[in-house]
Design an enzyme around this catalytic site. Sequence first.
Site, mmCIF file in Angstrom:
data_model
loop_
_atom_site.group_PDB
_atom_site.id
_atom_site.type_symbol
_atom_site.label_atom_id
_atom_site.label_comp_id
_atom_site.label_asym_id
_atom_site.label_seq_id
_atom_site.Cartn_x
_atom_site.Cartn_y
_atom_site.Cartn_z
ATOM 1 N N GLY A 97 0.830 -1.189 0.000
ATOM 2 C CA GLY A 97 0.000 0.000 0.000
ATOM 3 C C GLY A 97 0.871 1.247 0.000
ATOM 4 O O GLY A 97 2.033 1.207 0.438
ATOM 5 N N GLY A 149 0.550 -4.729 0.963
ATOM 6 C CA GLY A 149 -0.713 -4.739 0.241
ATOM 7 C C GLY A 149 -0.721 -5.672 -0.949
ATOM 8 O O GLY A 149 -1.777 -6.204 -1.325
ATOM 9 N N GLU A 172 6.323 -5.140 7.827
ATOM 10 C CA GLU A 172 5.660 -4.023 8.507
ATOM 11 C C GLU A 172 6.278 -3.638 9.848
ATOM 12 O O GLU A 172 6.258 -2.457 10.221
ATOM 13 C CB GLU A 172 4.177 -4.352 8.706
ATOM 14 C CG GLU A 172 3.337 -4.248 7.443
ATOM 15 C CD GLU A 172 3.511 -5.429 6.506
ATOM 16 O OE1 GLU A 172 3.036 -5.356 5.366
ATOM 17 O OE2 GLU A 172 4.128 -6.433 6.923
ATOM 18 N N ASP A 180 -0.520 -6.848 8.307
ATOM 19 C CA ASP A 180 -1.975 -6.794 8.165
ATOM 20 C C ASP A 180 -2.416 -7.542 6.913
ATOM 21 O O ASP A 180 -1.896 -8.595 6.618
ATOM 22 C CB ASP A 180 -2.436 -5.330 8.161
ATOM 23 C CG ASP A 180 -1.877 -4.540 6.989
ATOM 24 O OD1 ASP A 180 -0.791 -4.889 6.459
ATOM 25 O OD2 ASP A 180 -2.526 -3.554 6.566
#
Length: 493
Positions: A97, A149, A172, A180
Site C-alpha cells: 500500500g 498490500g 511491517e 496486516d
Amino acid sequence: MPLRAKILHPAFQSLTAEMSTSHTAFAEEPGDDPDDVLFGTLYGVRTIELNRPKKLNGLNASMIRKIILRLKEYQSSQLASILIIGGAGPKAFCAGGDVSALASYIAEHGDPARARAGDYFGLEYTLDHLIATYPKPYIAYLNGITMGGGVGLSVHAPIRIATENTMFAMPETGIGFFPDVGGSFFLPRILEGWTGVYLGLLGKVLDGVEAYYAGLATHYLDSSVLGNLTARLGELVFRDFESLAERLKTIDRTIEEFSTGIPHGKGALLVGEMRRAIDRCFCHDTVEQIVEALEKEKREQAAAAAAPIREWAEQTLTTLREKSPTFLKVTLRQLQLGRRWDIAETFQREHHIASRAMFHPDFVNGVTARLISKPRKPAVWQPASLHEVSSEDVDRFFEVPEGATRLELEEKRGLGNYKKYPFRSLLGLPREEEVERMVGSRRVGRRELVEAMVKGREGKVGVREKVEEVLERCCSVDGEGKLVWQGEMRKSS
C-alpha cells in the site's frame, strides 16, 4: 495535484460510504487516475494489471475501488470464468500500500488525518476479504516484489504463482506497523511450525522457490511462460455444473503443463536445521522469551561450532533490534489471537488495530525513516526498547470500545466465512500434517511413502523434495525399516 492528495483525498471524502456494500461506495472519485489499473478480456479470462510501475505498483484507494467494482461485475457475469491479477513492469507485482503518502498526510495534518487514515485500510481490507471469499477461480502472478498490500491481493487466492523474480515479505514491523492484509490468518495457517511468527516478526524476504516450498505460492514457473499460460487458460471451457474445486484442479493441471522444474541450485530456506532452530526460538509466548531463546541458541551453537545456525541467530537478533518494539509485541499477540479468528473477523479485527496504529508515533516515524528519507536512516522508536512496552500498551490495540461498529464486508454469493482455507489440501505442495497422516495410517518405508505422495500429486515439481525433507526432520526408522513419526505437533492451524 500533489501525490498524497491524488491518492488519499478521494478515500477520505466519503468514508461512511466506503463501509457500505453498494456499488456507489466504490465509484470513481475526483482525482482518480483512470489508468492505474488495466483490465483485459481473453475469452473466459479476465485480467487485472496493476499499472503504476514507477511506484512499484503501490496500491492506492483509486486502484482498490476499481478492482472491487470489477470483481463484483465479474462475479455476476457468466462469461467471466477465470480472473488473473498481475503487475506492470519488470520489478514488482505490488510492493504494498502507498503508506508513504499516508504517513506524509498524517505528518502534515495531524490527528484529524490519523482519525481518517484507518478507513483507507478498511477499504483495502474490504478488497482483500472479497478476494479471500471469491467464488470463481482467482490466480495471482507473484512476478516481482510482493509485499504488504501486494500480499493481500494474492495470498488469499487459491492459486498463487511464484517466479524467479518473486520477492515475498511482510516487512511491517520495520516501519512501525503490523503484518496486516490478513496476516493474522495466513501467517499461522499457510506457514508451518513457527515459521509464520518468524516471518511476521522479522519481515524476512523469500525468493520464488523459497515462497513455493513454504506454501506461500502454490506453483513455481519461469516468468517467460506467463503470457502463454494466460492464453492457454483462455482456452479452458468449464461445464456449468462443475464445482469451484473441479475448476481449480483443471487449472492446476494446465499450469503444470508449463512447469520446467526448480532452477539448479535453488531450494527451500525454512527447512532442516534452520527450521528446527526457528521452531525452538519462536515458539515462545513473549518477544522477550524469543530474544532469550535466540541468545541461548547463539551460545550453544558457538560451543558446538555450528557456524550457520550461530550466524543465523546473531543476524536474527540484530534484525529484531531494528524493528519497532511496540509492533513486535503487537504482532506476536496478533498471531496468537489470529489462530482463532475466522476470515471475516480477521479483517475486522485488523481494521481496528490499524486504526489504533495510526495514532502511534512509530508509524509516521518508521515510514519516514525507512521509506521516505533519502538515504534511509534508522527509525527512532517510541518507546525504544521492549521492556518499556507494557502488556497494557499492547492490550489497547486489541480493545474494541463499547458500541464500536465492525468493518462491513462484501459476503454476498461468495465462499462465506471459514477458519481454514477451503482448497489448501487441493493445491500446492503437501503439508507436514499430510505426511504425518500417511506415516501414521500405514507401515511403510521411506521410499514407498515418497513415491505414493509424488503419485498422489501427479508428479508435481517439488513434492519429492518437500516430503523427503519432512521425513528426514520428523521421522525415524524402526528395526523393520518402517517409518515412525517423531516430530512434535505443528502449530500451523
